[in-house]
Design a protein around this motif. Structure first.
Motif, PDB file in Angstrom:
ATOM      1  N   GLU A 139      -2.106  -6.415   5.661  1.00  0.00           N
ATOM      2  CA  GLU A 139      -1.038  -5.656   5.007  1.00  0.00           C
ATOM      3  C   GLU A 139       0.225  -6.477   4.817  1.00  0.00           C
ATOM      4  O   GLU A 139       1.029  -6.181   3.924  1.00  0.00           O
ATOM      5  N   SER A 140       0.436  -7.507   5.661  1.00  0.00           N
ATOM      6  CA  SER A 140       1.667  -8.288   5.591  1.00  0.00           C
ATOM      7  C   SER A 140       1.356  -9.769   5.784  1.00  0.00           C
ATOM      8  O   SER A 140       0.690 -10.150   6.751  1.00  0.00           O
ATOM      9  N   GLU A 198      -4.911  -3.532   0.450  1.00  0.00           N
ATOM     10  CA  GLU A 198      -4.048  -3.092   1.541  1.00  0.00           C
ATOM     11  C   GLU A 198      -2.749  -3.888   1.621  1.00  0.00           C
ATOM     12  O   GLU A 198      -1.795  -3.459   2.287  1.00  0.00           O
ATOM     13  N   LYS A 248       0.769  -5.093   1.397  1.00  0.00           N
ATOM     14  CA  LYS A 248       1.988  -4.398   1.000  1.00  0.00           C
ATOM     15  C   LYS A 248       3.233  -5.273   1.074  1.00  0.00           C
ATOM     16  O   LYS A 248       4.256  -4.956   0.472  1.00  0.00           O
ATOM     17  N   SER A 249       3.175  -6.383   1.831  1.00  0.00           N
ATOM     18  CA  SER A 249       4.370  -7.202   2.034  1.00  0.00           C
ATOM     19  C   SER A 249       4.018  -8.683   1.954  1.00  0.00           C
ATOM     20  O   SER A 249       3.058  -9.141   2.578  1.00  0.00           O
ATOM     21  N   PRO A 303      -0.649  -3.362  -4.419  1.00  0.00           N
ATOM     22  CA  PRO A 303       0.354  -2.324  -4.121  1.00  0.00           C
ATOM     23  C   PRO A 303       1.539  -2.895  -3.342  1.00  0.00           C
ATOM     24  O   PRO A 303       1.990  -2.291  -2.372  1.00  0.00           O
ATOM     25  N   LEU A 304       2.028  -4.078  -3.716  1.00  0.00           N
ATOM     26  CA  LEU A 304       3.125  -4.701  -2.987  1.00  0.00           C
ATOM     27  C   LEU A 304       4.355  -3.801  -2.982  1.00  0.00           C
ATOM     28  O   LEU A 304       4.791  -3.329  -4.031  1.00  0.00           O
ATOM     29  N   ARG A 305       4.896  -3.598  -1.788  1.00  0.00           N
ATOM     30  CA  ARG A 305       6.131  -2.831  -1.648  1.00  0.00           C
ATOM     31  C   ARG A 305       7.307  -3.727  -1.304  1.00  0.00           C
ATOM     32  O   ARG A 305       8.456  -3.352  -1.498  1.00  0.00           O
TER      33      ARG A 305
END
Length: 406
Positions: A341-342, A366, A368-369, A393-395
């Motif tokens: 995720e990161s 998955e 996100k960062s 889905p990068l936030r």
């Protein structure tokens, strides 16, 4: 008669040595100083005095005895729970009217707080001594037990294995231990913690230069290896920084770290590629969710892919100053770490924009960062955010101090 009544009240048999111990304690409480005469008990070797003290009934009586002198304090704090006489433990249960508890005389003024029902103690530099730790060990047992211990030392910090052993013997509820720059603590002290603190979950070691695994082959499990490989080990978070450990320690962490969810490794100069590779391929880090690797020359493309293989639910990777990690290794890692995720990279000059884009294409949905800091290999290619795969889905995207030619 007073002594006899006192002994009967507490279930202490009217034996010669018990009376000698009681006489010493009463003399101390009254402020008597017998400088001109030598008490018989003062002539006893430590081995005999130890046997007497461990036969006293109950924790409170042993704590009161520890008030006699610093020497007695260290002896009492060296008694393991398994070494207490069974008959006296039974006697302690039968006591109905406890004696005045003298732990307040033993406890010193270090900062204290409650956390989840347990006490937290933080000692800085000159405050930390073996005597202080022995006092903490005896003084916290009746108040919920010691849960967290943090020592922030310096080159002059005088804590040794004796102080750490005192904590191990008297604080079985310890679940967080942090030792920073405690130069006199060795593998022996950590082995005692492994034996005496089965609830330990969080271990943070920094600049403890006498902690190593050099003698493992010759004498058996020591130090970090003991802590991780213990059958009762519940370690969830391990932070190792500037230690003289080798590949063996990482191999053991990988094999036995069944409960580890957070692992941080910094400046482990004696660990080579083999250590990281074995740590991943032993497949023991099934619960690992976050790993941080900083200034470790042993991290290579092969090693990083092994870590991804052995940690199926790994969510966070932080890598800083790893000279032997390339685009190929990053892309291979991204293809294996399906739960990632990161991803955060710092000071990675060998990584180029092609490596980053390749890794993003391999990453699962998955992610996100993404963080890129001082990655000077990213240059010569026009980089538009719109070029990122639309399925990501990068936030959060952090890009700092890349090459000037970028």
């Amino acid at each position: 008669t007073a002594q006899s009544n006192f002994g009967n009240k507490w279930g202490i048999k009217d034996t010669r040595w018990h009376l000698v111990v009681l006489d010493s304690w009463i003399s101390w409480r009254k402020g008597h100083r017998r400088k001109e005469t030598v008490r018989p008990i003062d002539t006893l070797p430590d081995e005999c005095l130890f046997e007497i003290l461990r036969r006293l009934p109950g924790d409170k009586d042993r704590s009161n005895s520890a008030c006699v002198s610093k020497h007695w304090l260290m002896l009492v704090s060296s008694i393991r729970s398994s070494e207490l006489a069974a008959c006296n433990m039974a006697c302690d249960v039968s006591v109905k009217n406890p004696s005045p508890y003298l732990n307040n005389d033993v406890i010193v003024d270090e900062q204290e707080s409650k956390n989840n029902g347990y006490l937290t103690r933080c000692l800085n530099s000159e405050e930390a001594t073996d005597i202080r730790l022995a006092s903490i060990s005896l003084g916290t047992c009746s108040r919920g037990g010691l849960g967290k211990l943090s020592i922030r030392g310096s080159n002059s910090t005088r804590v040794t294995d004796a102080g750490i052993s005192a904590i191990a013997h008297g604080c079985p509820s310890l679940w967080v231990l942090s030792l920073w720059k405690v130069p006199l603590v060795t593998d022996v002290g950590l082995s005692e913690i492994a034996d005496g603190c089965p609830l330990l979950e969080n271990l943070d070691l920094c600049q403890c230069l006498l902690i190593s695994d050099k003698g493992l082959i010759a004498v058996g499990d020591k130090g970090i290896v003991s802590l991780v490989s213990s059958a009762s080990s519940s370690l969830e978070r391990i932070r190792l920084r500037t230690l003289n450990i080798s590949d063996i320690a990482l191999a053991v962490i990988g094999h036995y770290g069944k409960n580890v969810i957070d692992l941080s490794l910094t400046e482990l100069q004696d660990v080579i590629e083999k250590g990281f590779w074995v740590m991943g391929n032993t497949l023991g880090l099934q619960k690992l969710k976050s790993i941080s690797i900083n200034c470790c020359s042993g991290l290579t493309d092969t090693a990083l892919q092994a870590i991804a293989k052995g940690s199926p639910i790994l969510k966070q990777l932080f890598v800083r100053k790893s000279c032997y990690l390339s685009d190929a290794g990053l892309i291979a890692f991204a293809g294996t770490a399906k739960a990632l995720e990161s991803l955060h990279l710092e000071d990675r000059n060998q990584i180029t924009l092609m490596g980053i884009l390749g890794a993003l294409l391999k990453c699962s949905a998955e992610l996100k960062s993404l963080g890129l800091v001082r990655c000077l290999g990213i240059k010569h290619i026009s980089f538009e955010f719109s070029q990122l795969p639309s399925c990501l889905p990068l936030r959060s995207l952090t890009v700092q101090r890349l090459s000037r030619s970028h």
